[in-house]
Design an enzyme around this catalytic site. Structure first.
Site, short mmCIF file in Angstrom:
data_model
loop_
_atom_site.label_atom_id
_atom_site.label_comp_id
_atom_site.label_asym_id
_atom_site.label_seq_id
_atom_site.Cartn_x
_atom_site.Cartn_y
_atom_site.Cartn_z
CB SER A 157 50.97 4.62 82.93
OG SER A 157 51.02 4.52 81.58
CD GLU A 178 43.44 4.92 79.66
OE1 GLU A 178 44.60 4.67 79.44
OE2 GLU A 178 42.82 5.15 80.69
CG HIS A 233 47.33 7.32 80.18
ND1 HIS A 233 46.72 5.88 80.15
CD2 HIS A 233 48.57 7.46 80.39
CE1 HIS A 233 47.93 5.34 80.69
NE2 HIS A 233 49.06 5.99 80.70
#
Length: 302
Positions: free
Chosen positions: A149, A243, A273
């Protein structure tokens, strides 16, 4: 999709996503994930856990090592969390598992976070640790960067910044659902808003604003999708087909290839995610084994 993934999706949609419908609450988010991390078991007995205190005089933030027996390579890991939450504890199980599957010693970096420390603090911390490892004599050909991320975006930013500063680059990089575009302009921010089990689209621009503190959203070292990627090492990208950050991975993959960077993109349907960090999922464990194989391959199977 495994039954574990099916249940995880239900829990995330009805707890995490529902709780994130309001205005972003930094304290609440940190409290939630830190409380959860307290329940995690310690690293397996065969994985050495070694905390490293911050050394401000050398511009080094805190970090920790998770070392597999007879490690053959080094992985530098940057955790996710929107640049404002998560940390060493939340990602310790993932780093420990990756250490084992990659036969590696993993350095997990506790970079400074917003809103207390805004851009470019995280990038500075990442590059500082890479510089320190090089000073210690670590061979960059035996190193792989990794991150999930925001940590995936930071991994890319560290690569770009290191290249621009004339530092040697590692042998490769592993990215889990990298947040590469803080302008949040990818089309899947809208088209997958309902399918995503974790995020509401409005929360990401709020997190980006905390980190950027007024800087343009397309600043290359904050949004490396817009950076010059030429000369970067091979990339391994994993993301979910469902996502809202999917377009951050697909656009990054295509842009990297267009600029001469070797990139492989792995997509799975109906996964949350950063699912490779969720070790209770068999899909995550299998993916981390594949990441271990990638790390071995790009470092020359040493």
């Amino acid at each position: 999709m495994s039954i574990q993934s099916f249940i995880t999706n239900l829990v995330l949609r009805h707890q995490f996503k529902r709780q994130g419908k309001g205005k972003l609450d930094v304290h609440k988010a940190r409290h939630m994930v830190n409380k959860m991390a307290k329940r995690y078991p310690p690293p397996p007995a065969d994985i050495e856990h070694k905390p490293v205190a911050a050394r401000p005089e050398h511009k080094l933030c805190a970090a920790e090592w998770l070392n597999a027996p007879n490690a053959k390579r080094t992985i530098v890991y940057f955790h996710g969390g929107g640049y404002f939450f998560c940390g060493l504890e939340t990602h310790r199980p993932t780093c420990a598992y990756l250490a084992r599957t990659a036969q590696a010693r993993v350095l997990s970096v506790d970079y400074r976070m917003a809103p207390e420390h805004v851009y470019p603090a995280a990038v500075d911390d990442a590059v500082a640790w890479w510089s320190e490892l090089l000073k210690q004599g670590v061979d960059p050909k035996t190193v792989v960067f990794a991150g999930d991320s925001a940590g995936g975006g930071l991994t890319l930013a560290c690569l770009v910044a290191s290249r621009d500063q004339g530092l040697p680059l590692p042998a490769g990089a592993i990215l889990f659902s990298p947040w590469s575009d803080l302008s949040c302009s990818g089309e899947t921010m809208k088209t997958l808003a309902d399918a995503d089990v974790m995020f509401n689209p409005h929360s990401l621009p709020e997190a980006a604003a905390l980190y950027l503190a007024g800087k343009p959203t397309d600043t290359p070292l904050a949004s490396p999708l817009f950076a010059d990627l030429r000369g970067l090492p091979p990339l391994m990208i994993h993301a979910s087909k469902h996502e809202i950050l999917l377009a951050d991975s697909t656009r990054l993959h295509e842009r990297a290839k267009a600029q001469g960077v070797t990139s492989e993109l792995h997509l799975k349907a109906k996964m949350p995610h950063v699912w490779p960090t969720m070790l209770m999922l068999p899909e995550a464990r299998q993916t981390l084994k594949e990441c271990g194989a990638f790390a071995a391959r790009v470092t020359g199977q040493r």
